[in-house]
Design a protein around this motif. Structure first.
Motif, PDB file in Angstrom:
ATOM      1  N   SER A 148       9.213   1.072   4.790  1.00 13.17           N
ATOM      2  CA  SER A 148       9.230   1.826   6.042  1.00 13.17           C
ATOM      3  C   SER A 148      10.197   1.166   7.022  1.00 13.17           C
ATOM      4  O   SER A 148      10.329  -0.050   7.057  1.00 13.17           O
ATOM      5  N   ASP A 164       0.808  -1.218   0.000  1.00 12.08           N
ATOM      6  CA  ASP A 164       0.000   0.000   0.000  1.00 12.08           C
ATOM      7  C   ASP A 164       0.847   1.277   0.000  1.00 12.08           C
ATOM      8  O   ASP A 164       0.331   2.359  -0.229  1.00 12.08           O
ATOM      9  N   ARG A 165       2.135   1.146   0.265  1.00 11.91           N
ATOM     10  CA  ARG A 165       3.012   2.317   0.316  1.00 11.91           C
ATOM     11  C   ARG A 165       4.001   2.261  -0.833  1.00 11.91           C
ATOM     12  O   ARG A 165       4.373   1.210  -1.307  1.00 11.91           O
ATOM     13  N   LYS A 166       4.439   3.436  -1.238  1.00  8.52           N
ATOM     14  CA  LYS A 166       5.358   3.511  -2.382  1.00  8.52           C
ATOM     15  C   LYS A 166       6.778   3.111  -2.011  1.00  8.52           C
ATOM     16  O   LYS A 166       7.511   2.579  -2.826  1.00  8.52           O
TER      17      LYS A 166
END
Length: 100
Positions: free
Chosen positions: A68, A63-65
């Motif tokens: 993290s 869901d994240r580019k």
């Protein structure tokens, strides 16, 4: 090539000592295998950092580019002592030190 965790940990501590020394800190390391503090670094102006050194690791999430950072929790004793986490990328030799 994958190395055992303790070897990566020792490498990250050595990198942290080298980088902090290059930044002008006087650096002290622990002689104990298990300690809430890995490194004490004192800046020329007197600021003192109590650091727990960890290898920098990232988590990928579809869901994240971008990945993290995986943050580790400090123990209650580390919180009491004001220990900060120092994440070391063993490939780039970059340090990421968390806020107090």
């Amino acid at each position: 090539m994958k190395f055992p965790r303790h070897i990566v940990g020792d490498l990250c501590e050595a990198i942290a000592v080298k980088e902090l020394t290059a930044r002008g800190y006087t650096v002290f390391t622990t002689t104990q295998a298990h300690s809430p503090i890995d490194i004490i670094a004192v800046a020329p102006g007197g600021e003192t950092l109590y650091l727990d050194v960890k290898a920098d690791r990232f988590r990928t999430n579809p869901d994240r580019k971008k990945p993290s950072r995986i943050y580790r929790k400090r123990s209650d004793q580390q919180k009491l002592l004001g220990v900060r986490m120092c994440y070391v990328n063993e490939r780039t030799e970059e340090l990421h030190i968390t806020a107090a």
